[in-house]
Write a protein that holds these residues in place. Sequence first.
Motif, PDB file in Angstrom:
ATOM      1  N   HIS A  27      73.924   5.454  86.015  1.00 10.29           N
ATOM      2  CA  HIS A  27      73.052   6.137  86.963  1.00 10.29           C
ATOM      3  C   HIS A  27      73.197   7.639  86.752  1.00 10.29           C
ATOM      4  O   HIS A  27      74.299   8.148  86.566  1.00 10.29           O
ATOM      5  N   VAL A  75      74.439  -1.358  80.201  1.00  7.94           N
ATOM      6  CA  VAL A  75      73.496  -0.907  81.221  1.00  7.94           C
ATOM      7  C   VAL A  75      73.661   0.603  81.310  1.00  7.94           C
ATOM      8  O   VAL A  75      74.788   1.110  81.337  1.00  7.94           O
ATOM      9  N   THR A 120      67.396   7.788  88.121  1.00  7.41           N
ATOM     10  CA  THR A 120      67.183   6.537  87.366  1.00  7.41           C
ATOM     11  C   THR A 120      66.981   5.345  88.295  1.00  7.41           C
ATOM     12  O   THR A 120      66.306   4.384  87.921  1.00  7.41           O
ATOM     13  N   LYS A 156      63.657  -3.261  81.479  1.00  6.21           N
ATOM     14  CA  LYS A 156      63.358  -3.102  82.898  1.00  6.21           C
ATOM     15  C   LYS A 156      64.615  -3.177  83.781  1.00  6.21           C
ATOM     16  O   LYS A 156      64.698  -2.528  84.820  1.00  6.21           O
ATOM     17  N   GLN A 157      65.598  -3.951  83.356  1.00  5.09           N
ATOM     18  CA  GLN A 157      66.829  -4.114  84.139  1.00  5.09           C
ATOM     19  C   GLN A 157      67.858  -3.015  83.870  1.00  5.09           C
ATOM     20  O   GLN A 157      68.939  -3.024  84.455  1.00  5.09           O
ATOM     21  N   GLY A 158      67.536  -2.101  82.965  1.00  4.04           N
ATOM     22  CA  GLY A 158      68.457  -1.002  82.680  1.00  4.04           C
ATOM     23  C   GLY A 158      69.379  -1.255  81.504  1.00  4.04           C
ATOM     24  O   GLY A 158      70.270  -0.456  81.232  1.00  4.04           O
ATOM     25  N   LYS A 159      69.158  -2.354  80.774  1.00  2.00           N
ATOM     26  CA  LYS A 159      70.013  -2.700  79.632  1.00  2.00           C
ATOM     27  C   LYS A 159      69.469  -2.061  78.352  1.00  2.00           C
ATOM     28  O   LYS A 159      68.276  -2.119  78.078  1.00  2.00           O
ATOM     29  N   VAL A 180      65.489   1.163  76.863  1.00  5.49           N
ATOM     30  CA  VAL A 180      66.130   0.498  77.992  1.00  5.49           C
ATOM     31  C   VAL A 180      65.130  -0.483  78.601  1.00  5.49           C
ATOM     32  O   VAL A 180      63.993  -0.100  78.905  1.00  5.49           O
ATOM     33  N   TYR A 188      63.565   3.935  88.671  1.00  8.21           N
ATOM     34  CA  TYR A 188      62.919   3.306  87.521  1.00  8.21           C
ATOM     35  C   TYR A 188      63.525   1.951  87.160  1.00  8.21           C
ATOM     36  O   TYR A 188      62.791   1.049  86.733  1.00  8.21           O
ATOM     37  N   ILE A 189      64.845   1.827  87.296  1.00  2.03           N
ATOM     38  CA  ILE A 189      65.508   0.575  86.932  1.00  2.03           C
ATOM     39  C   ILE A 189      64.981  -0.543  87.830  1.00  2.03           C
ATOM     40  O   ILE A 189      64.876  -0.399  89.032  1.00  2.03           O
TER      41      ILE A 189
END
Length: 153
Positions: free
Chosen positions: A11, A8, A24, A123-126, A121, A27-28
């Motif tokens: 931040h 992930v 961030t 939508k979940q930040g992964k 990346v 957006y995450i």
Amino acid sequence: MPIELGDVIPHFTAIDTNEEKFDTLEYIGKKPLVIYFYPKNNTPGCTAQACGFRDQYQDFTDLGAEVIGISSDSVDSHNAFAKQYKLPFILLSDTDKKIRKLFGVPSGLLGVLPGRVTYIVDKQGKVVLVFDDSINATKHIAEALEAIKKIVS
């Protein structure tokens, strides 16, 4: 430790070309991101890469993604670069190289210049793709678009 597939993203905040704070956290959870680190504004490879993202920006936004370019150039330099080439996406100034270090972006070209790495990346930040190619700057756009298409379909 460099950011790798499945990690992930950390931040971070930075100042964009409008001299506003980018975060961030805004957006995450909302949209996929294309975060690309590049060496320097107004160099041949970096200009070609930025213009490639510009030319396909609508394709990325149609898929719900946002493109973010990051270099150690100043906000003023980014502002001039964005205006000169009509760049519609976010450029972030990382003058102290904290974000570059946070991601573990390696140096490119025999350690002389900052590296060129693109992170896709979800939508979940992964992180679903790490594309590291300091030589072929324009290849990043096609790789990024393909990865975005896979995660939104």
